[in-house]
Design a protein around this motif. Structure first.
Motif, short mmCIF file in Angstrom:
data_model
loop_
_atom_site.label_atom_id
_atom_site.label_comp_id
_atom_site.label_asym_id
_atom_site.label_seq_id
_atom_site.Cartn_x
_atom_site.Cartn_y
_atom_site.Cartn_z
N TYR A 192 -18.67 38.67 -9.54
CA TYR A 192 -17.22 38.51 -9.34
C TYR A 192 -16.50 39.64 -10.05
CZ TYR A 192 -18.67 33.74 -8.21
OH TYR A 192 -19.28 32.65 -7.67
N THR B 193 -9.92 35.74 -10.50
CA THR B 193 -10.04 36.10 -9.09
C THR B 193 -9.28 35.01 -8.35
OG1 THR B 193 -11.99 34.76 -8.62
CG2 THR B 193 -12.39 36.99 -9.44
N ASN B 194 -9.38 35.00 -7.02
CA ASN B 194 -8.75 33.92 -6.26
C ASN B 194 -9.45 32.59 -6.50
OD1 ASN B 194 -6.85 35.61 -5.14
ND2 ASN B 194 -8.09 36.05 -3.34
N ASP B 195 -10.73 32.65 -6.90
CA ASP B 195 -11.54 31.44 -7.01
C ASP B 195 -11.76 30.94 -8.43
OD1 ASP B 195 -11.91 31.62 -4.24
OD2 ASP B 195 -13.65 32.91 -4.50
N ILE B 196 -11.98 31.86 -9.37
CA ILE B 196 -12.36 31.44 -10.72
C ILE B 196 -11.58 32.18 -11.80
CG2 ILE B 196 -14.71 30.73 -10.05
CD1 ILE B 196 -15.72 33.39 -11.19
N ARG C 177 -12.70 26.80 -12.46
CA ARG C 177 -12.35 26.92 -11.06
C ARG C 177 -10.85 27.12 -11.03
NH1 ARG C 177 -15.68 26.10 -7.75
NH2 ARG C 177 -16.79 24.46 -8.86
N HIS C 178 -10.41 28.27 -10.54
CA HIS C 178 -8.99 28.65 -10.55
C HIS C 178 -8.24 27.87 -9.49
CE1 HIS C 178 -5.51 31.18 -11.20
NE2 HIS C 178 -5.46 31.45 -9.92
N THR D 17 -4.98 27.45 -7.37
CA THR D 17 -3.85 28.27 -6.93
C THR D 17 -2.52 27.51 -6.95
OG1 THR D 17 -4.33 27.72 -4.64
CG2 THR D 17 -5.26 29.77 -5.50
#
Length: 122
Positions: free
Chosen positions: A68, A83-86, A103-104, A106
């Protein structure tokens, strides 16, 4: 009077030559980035995370066979990359420093913890 002025100038020059420059400890994130350092983390689950600080703004995180590329984000304490995900958040530096993988979310809600890890040296 000229002798005293000359003596003061000479002493000032001699003393300034003996002074060691002030060294300010570097912020751990910046220091690691400039050294392109690879950091290893052992997680409570048994997984390992490897983080390569590529620059002051970018890291490459390796987790479960995936890579990543993450960007620095604002953090009230420690270093945070997203990132967009984590999200990867660390506090402290060196062996024993803590790292948490989230776990990001949004939607701005609380993130879900994926891994809680501790840095170690190989």
């Amino acid at each position: 009077m000229k002798t005293i002025t000359l003596l003061i100038i000479l002493l000032t020059l001699l003393l300034s030559a003996c002074v060691k420059p002030l060294q300010v400890p570097a912020d751990s994130k910046i220091s690691a980035a400039l050294n392109n350092a690879e950091h290893n983390y052992q997680c409570q689950s048994g997984e390992k995370i490897v983080v390569d600080y590529q620059s002051t703004e970018t890291i490459l995180l390796q987790y479960q066979g995936s890579h990543y590329k993450m960007s620095a984000a604002i953090s009230a304490s420690g270093s945070r990359y997203i990132t967009n995900d984590i999200e990867w958040w660390t506090k402290g530096s060196g062996a024993g420093a803590k790292g948490t993988l989230f776990r990001h979310l949004t939607d701005g809600g609380s993130a879900q913890v994926i891994e809680s890890c501790t840095e170690y040296f190989i």
